[in-house]
Enzyme design. Structure first.
Site, PDB file in Angstrom:
ATOM      1  N   ASN A  62       1.777  85.450  23.616  1.00 47.86           N
ATOM      2  CA  ASN A  62       2.998  84.981  24.275  1.00 47.86           C
ATOM      3  C   ASN A  62       3.359  85.857  25.464  1.00 47.86           C
ATOM      4  O   ASN A  62       3.166  87.073  25.453  1.00 47.86           O
ATOM      5  CB  ASN A  62       4.166  84.832  23.295  1.00 47.86           C
ATOM      6  N   GLU A  64       6.539  86.460  27.892  1.00 43.47           N
ATOM      7  CA  GLU A  64       7.969  86.191  28.085  1.00 43.47           C
ATOM      8  C   GLU A  64       8.380  86.457  29.522  1.00 43.47           C
ATOM      9  O   GLU A  64       7.590  86.922  30.355  1.00 43.47           O
ATOM     10  CB  GLU A  64       8.772  87.027  27.082  1.00 43.47           C
ATOM     11  N   CYS A  73       4.519  80.385  24.807  1.00 43.04           N
ATOM     12  CA  CYS A  73       3.960  80.736  23.494  1.00 43.04           C
ATOM     13  C   CYS A  73       2.463  81.046  23.591  1.00 43.04           C
ATOM     14  O   CYS A  73       1.753  80.507  24.449  1.00 43.04           O
ATOM     15  CB  CYS A  73       4.118  79.581  22.519  1.00 43.04           C
ATOM     16  N   GLU A  75       0.035  80.069  21.635  1.00 44.13           N
ATOM     17  CA  GLU A  75      -0.863  78.936  21.378  1.00 44.13           C
ATOM     18  C   GLU A  75      -1.120  78.141  22.653  1.00 44.13           C
ATOM     19  O   GLU A  75      -2.234  77.691  22.913  1.00 44.13           O
ATOM     20  CB  GLU A  75      -0.260  78.000  20.322  1.00 44.13           C
ATOM     21  N   CYS A 112       5.252  76.481  16.848  1.00 43.89           N
ATOM     22  CA  CYS A 112       6.481  75.735  17.135  1.00 43.89           C
ATOM     23  C   CYS A 112       6.136  74.275  17.434  1.00 43.89           C
ATOM     24  O   CYS A 112       4.965  73.918  17.659  1.00 43.89           O
ATOM     25  CB  CYS A 112       7.229  76.365  18.310  1.00 43.89           C
ATOM     26  N   CYS A 115       4.202  73.558  20.668  1.00 44.33           N
ATOM     27  CA  CYS A 115       2.785  73.943  20.596  1.00 44.33           C
ATOM     28  C   CYS A 115       2.004  72.945  19.754  1.00 44.33           C
ATOM     29  O   CYS A 115       0.867  72.590  20.084  1.00 44.33           O
ATOM     30  CB  CYS A 115       2.638  75.357  20.042  1.00 44.33           C
TER      31      CYS A 115
END
Ligand code: THU
Length: 160
Positions: A62, A64, A73, A75, A112, A115
């Site tokens: 990830n 940010e 993210c 993934e 999530c 994803c």
């Protein structure tokens, strides 16, 4: 009206050592890349590793941003890395793990919803299932045979 049940078959492993060598190796790649996550705001570092059809491994973590919604993210970083560099290579498996600077993540961290949706598109396009396995920092590993199994009643391009 009729009521229906939707079954999702998942395999739950006690820990990473119960996985096959191939799966364990993939999970270890996810663990390794999670350490490089750029997660200064959440302190929640996620690693994702894809096993490609030629047995190469593509990883992501990830990333940010000070403008929080601009982060991404692990993934999706991983699948987009694969899709952008090797658009014709199929993905066989994805392994996901997470580590937090706040607390011990002791249960499996599923991807999530966004994803799952993103991964599903690749699974549908390649007409072959992508196995998915996920864990926390320690403890159990959950595995299912496909992305679709994690997203019932999903939307896809067949509606368009
Ligand atoms: N995160 C992922 O990388 N993957 C997920 O499936 C869940 C959440 C990241 C996004 C954000 O950087 C941090 O974890 C906290 O939500």
């Amino acid at each position: 009206m009729k009521e229906i049940n939707i079954d999702t078959k998942a395999f739950v492993y006690e820990d990473i050592n119960e996985l096959t060598d191939v799966d364990k190796n993939l999970m270890q790649a996810a663990i390794k890349v999670a350490i490089n996550a750029y997660a200064p705001y959440s302190g929640f570092s996620v690693g994702a590793a894809l096993l490609m059809e030629d047995d190469s491994i593509i990883t992501g973590n990830n990333q940010e941003n000070a403008v929080y919604p601009s982060g991404m993210c692990a993934e999706r970083v991983a699948i987009w890395k694969a899709g952008s560099s090797f658009p014709n290579k199929k993905v066989k498996k994805i392994a996901i793990t997470a580590i937090s600077s706040h607390k011990k993540v002791d249960r499996p961290v599923g991807p999530c919803g966004s994803c799952r949706q993103t991964l599903l598109e690749y699974e549908i396009n390649q007409s072959e299932n992508i196995e998915i396995m996920f864990k926390g920092e320690v403890g159990k590993v959950v595995k299912t045979n496909s992305i679709a199994s994690l997203l019932p009643f999903s939307f896809d391009n067949s509606f368009l």
